[in-house]
Scaffold this motif. Structure first.
Motif, short mmCIF file in Angstrom:
data_model
loop_
_atom_site.label_atom_id
_atom_site.label_comp_id
_atom_site.label_asym_id
_atom_site.label_seq_id
_atom_site.Cartn_x
_atom_site.Cartn_y
_atom_site.Cartn_z
N LYS A 59 0.80 -1.22 0.00
CA LYS A 59 0.00 0.00 0.00
C LYS A 59 0.84 1.27 0.00
O LYS A 59 0.38 2.30 -0.48
CB LYS A 59 -1.01 0.00 1.14
N ARG A 60 2.07 1.22 0.45
CA ARG A 60 2.92 2.41 0.44
C ARG A 60 3.45 2.70 -0.97
O ARG A 60 3.42 3.84 -1.42
CB ARG A 60 4.09 2.24 1.39
N PRO A 94 -0.32 2.78 -3.78
CA PRO A 94 -1.54 3.07 -3.01
C PRO A 94 -2.83 2.88 -3.80
O PRO A 94 -3.81 2.32 -3.26
CB PRO A 94 -1.36 4.53 -2.59
N GLN A 95 -2.85 3.29 -5.02
CA GLN A 95 -4.05 3.17 -5.86
C GLN A 95 -4.37 1.70 -6.13
O GLN A 95 -5.51 1.24 -5.97
CB GLN A 95 -3.78 3.93 -7.15
N LYS A 107 -5.48 -0.22 -2.87
CA LYS A 107 -6.87 0.07 -2.51
C LYS A 107 -7.82 -0.68 -3.45
O LYS A 107 -8.82 -1.25 -3.01
CB LYS A 107 -7.12 1.56 -2.57
#
Length: 118
Positions: A34-35, A38-39, A42
Motif C-alpha cells: 500500500k505504500r 496506493p491506488q 486500494k
C-alpha cells in the motif's frame, strides 16, 4: 518397504479452500504494497472478489493508470492480470499483454457478465 512421502507444492485448483486462499493472498499483497502502490492496493483490497473485480473510475486516464499500477504491483508476486473489459475504447486499446495467450475480451457489453451481473 520404504515410506514415500509426497508434498503438494501448489494449491490445487478447485479445492474447497481455493476461494479463501485467493482472497487471502490478494489482501496480503495489497497490504504489503500500500505504500508503493496506493491506488492499486486500494483497488485490490476493496474491489476483488476471489479472482474477479469490478471498478468504476471517472476518466479513461484513471482507468489506464489504475490497471498499469495494479499490473506492476501484482507482477512483484508473479501474478498476472488478464481478461479485461471496458466500455471505453481508449482504455480497452491501452491494455498490453506480456503473454499472447492471454486473450483480450471483445468489448460487447450486452453479453458480458461479472460476478453474476450483466
Amino acid at each position: 518397504m520404504d515410506n514415500i512421502g509426497y508434498r503438494i507444492n501448489v494449491h490445487p485448483f478447485g479445492a474447497v479452500s481455493s476461494p479463501s486462499c485467493a482472497i487471502f493472498g490478494l489482501k496480503k499483497l495489497a497490504k504489503d504494497n500500500k505504500r508503493n502502490f496506493p491506488q492499486a492496493a486500494k483497488f485490490v483490497q476493496k474491489n476483488f472478489y476471489v479472482d474477479d473485480d469490478l471498478v468504476c473510475v471517472l476518466t479513461a486516464e484513471d482507468a489506464v493508470s489504475l490497471m498499469s499500477e495494479t499490473k506492476v504491483m501484482m507482477a512483484r508476486r508473479n501474478l498476472v492480470l488478464h481478461k479485461f473489459l471496458s466500455n471505453n475504447e481508449a482504455v480497452f486499446n491501452s491494455l498490453e499483454y506480456e503473454n499472447p495467450t492471454n486473450k483480450v475480451i471483445t468489448p460487447d457489453l450486452s453479453t458480458e457478465r461479472a460476478l453474476g451481473l450483466c
